[in-house]
Scaffold this active site. Sequence first.
Site, PDB file in Angstrom:
ATOM      1  N   GLN A 110      39.229  47.664  22.467  1.00  0.00           N
ATOM      2  CA  GLN A 110      38.686  48.487  23.554  1.00  0.00           C
ATOM      3  C   GLN A 110      38.768  49.974  23.208  1.00  0.00           C
ATOM      4  OE1 GLN A 110      40.929  45.564  26.634  1.00  0.00           O
ATOM      5  NE2 GLN A 110      40.208  47.432  27.586  1.00  0.00           N
ATOM      6  N   ARG A 140      43.176  45.271  34.041  1.00  0.00           N
ATOM      7  CA  ARG A 140      42.185  45.759  35.012  1.00  0.00           C
ATOM      8  C   ARG A 140      42.857  46.700  36.012  1.00  0.00           C
ATOM      9  NH1 ARG A 140      37.107  41.996  36.819  1.00  0.00           N
ATOM     10  NH2 ARG A 140      35.720  43.756  37.126  1.00  0.00           N
ATOM     11  N   CYS A 141      43.506  47.713  35.460  1.00  0.00           N
ATOM     12  CA  CYS A 141      44.409  48.533  36.275  1.00  0.00           C
ATOM     13  C   CYS A 141      44.653  49.834  35.536  1.00  0.00           C
ATOM     14  CB  CYS A 141      45.706  47.734  36.390  1.00  0.00           C
ATOM     15  SG  CYS A 141      47.190  48.669  36.729  1.00  0.00           S
ATOM     16  N   GLU A 200      38.200  48.399  38.208  1.00  0.00           N
ATOM     17  CA  GLU A 200      39.455  47.710  38.504  1.00  0.00           C
ATOM     18  C   GLU A 200      39.803  47.668  39.990  1.00  0.00           C
ATOM     19  OE1 GLU A 200      41.543  50.431  36.081  1.00  0.00           O
ATOM     20  OE2 GLU A 200      42.488  51.440  37.761  1.00  0.00           O
TER      21      GLU A 200
END
Length: 784
Positions: free
Chosen positions: A221, A368-369, A738
Amino acid sequence: MATQGHMHGRIGESIKRKEDGRFLRGRGNYLDDVELPGMLHMAILRSPHAHALVKSVDTAAASAMPGVIAVVTGELMAQHKLAWMPTLSYDTQAVLATDKVRFQGQEVAAVVAETKYQAEDARNAIVVDYDVLPAVTSPQQAKEAGAPLIRDDKENQKDNHIYHWEAGDQETTKAAFAKADKVVRLHTFYPRCHPAPLETCGCIADVNGATGKATIYMTSQAPHAIRTVFALVTGLPEQNIRVISPDIGGGFGNKVPVYPGYVVATAASLLIGRPVKWVEDRTENLISTGYARDFHMTGDLALDKNGKMLALRVHLDSDNGAFFADAQPSKFKAGLFHIVTGSYDIPTAHITADGYYTNKAPGGVAYRCSFRVTEASYLIERLVTNAAIELGMDQAELRMKNFILPEQFPYHSATGWEYDSGDYPKAMNVALDKLGYDDLRKDVAARRKKGEITGIGVASFTEVVGAGHGAEFDILGLRMFDSAELRVHPTGKAMLRMGTKSQGQGHETTFAQIVTEELGIPAADVAVEEGDTDTAPYGLGTYASRSTPVAGAATAMVARKLRDKARKIASHLLEAAEEDLEWENGKFYVKGSPDRAKTIQEIAFAAYTNIPEGMEAGLEGVHYYDPPNMTYPFGTYAVVVDVDKGTGQVKVRRMVAVDDCGVRINPMIVEGQIHGGLTEGFGIAFMELITFDADGNCIGSNFMDYLLPTAWETPHFELGETVTPSPHHPLGAKGVGESATVGSPAAYVNAVIDALSPYGVTNIDMPVTSDKVWSALRGAGVNE
Ligand code: CDP
């Protein structure tokens, strides 16, 4: 003349995703699709024990097996000074174990062979002699006197404690608590869960002996940051390292860290002189790569008798696993947990956190945070609902009473953060209207009279995304700006290259739409490329919903730079002063004479064929954007559940989600992001659990044990929106990827607790499984 057709795909249009053409046809190009001539395959041998001394590693039988080219051990890596590597949190992590194994699944040795099967067969023939040690599987055990010392490799490390961290003001918080009429306490555990992307992690390392160039295809990523880390670890010159992230099948934070497999494959390719491919299987991914959460939290909320919040006190113990490898900005030891005061105007707060080593895989990734925002949001939203129940107040009303009001923005929180904008009452009202809240509350009361167990849960989360302003945010010293490079070709078609990397979020569409908005080139004519460090400008990558707040802003800014140049060219072509030109719908025209116009396509052609005297040719530029602040998306989620008395099964009857992410670039993509996040939140709330037995064996190492929600279990979502633009983002956009994973777990659990509140149940830790609910009901004397 430009027409509306020329502008197809502006901000606010739900155009179809450009990338889906190849994905839906099965023509994506994922890591495992990449085949290089002469490519070898690598398999990793992992520890079966959570904690053990490695007495010997016998590779003789494995080395003699068919197709085997090399067996790599920790000892061999140590000869090249690569047995250990730095983590993203300034710790060290074993690449291949030399002294001890510290978690089940830790990398011990690797086999490189002609085929994957040969590599796996030979891996199974390696004989390791272990001396098993007692395992530490929780922070509570880690801090006991006499607990086994996990990191005996570190000089001066005398126990399992990693860090102590504080935020807020202890004294004013203490004074506020002394004056409180009511203190509500919640002790809760946000369990370890795993991002579990459909595509596991892997790489192909191709070190060219002739040129010295290392090309590494990687499921990353953050390809640029990885390249820099590789340069620092291996000593290879950075220009000789090319990291290419092809299409990525989901990341959710799992593909941010550097994993030992990447380093071993690169070292093997360097030594052997052939490309080496390593791709994890599902179990390897679940047991050894970046997990999330694992926070034990105690929160105390002080209120007056009218329900006004006075102060918040929180302590948390963080289970960091065997190596402190949290992927988070250097300055924030417990991530962005500061946001724990949430959407509420709480005058003072004091937060303390302690991190511990345990015999579990490292991680602490921001699943996702934004770096522990999820845990913070869960704690405050659960606390507020419990406070409402204890005070006998309505949970929506208690929230309304304590919200930060729109006129208070920019708002300085008790822990030192500046919230950029928000309108929490509005989002709450839209959600309650959509739900028909007043009628539903009456309905709940009527059903309860009939003996049904039913409840409503509300969560009004605030998030902090878009890391971040470089002065505060860095990873290993690299400031967290991001970038966009835009080249407009003579025919008016464009290439946008970025430092971010989509893992399915639709960047090829939304970032093209920003160019359409700012420069008038239709989205279909803008190719977006990410993930190749040889071609893309430097950026810190995609995680923590930072792409739109940071790289999206960079895209707007570079497009504006090009528009400024286009104005000069238009002025030359139209023989009019620059200040006499108006910009509209992809063309410059002379004020008062709309027919005297030049489209951006005509201007682009002129940039290469007919420029004013003294001007540089071409129409291209780059922008590095360092955001002035984070963006603060928010929303209200409301859930209605029914609980079966006999089985404890929870059914989500309604789920309403109202999100505010500022200006929406592509509303359809935003809704898709919210659907995905609500589904993951549902899985975390009700199904997903990675736990460990007393010996440190990982329970949850496959999808039969670690349950992800499918379309079958997932409830129907009813979405709503409000729009409060970010005042500092060039487009007014905030991140959204997120939000739903951050905000929804508390809403789901609050609904269950509301349903069980008549029975005196105040907490059930996630995942809220049927057996936990059943046991809670039995504990409360319900025996149907
Ligand atoms: O960093 P990441 O891409 O995961 O998260 P994001 O910036 O929240 O964006 C997720 C997707 O939603 C991207 O395709 C964004 O461009 C899109 N989005 C949008 O269309 N409008 C917003 N206000 C925020 C995100």
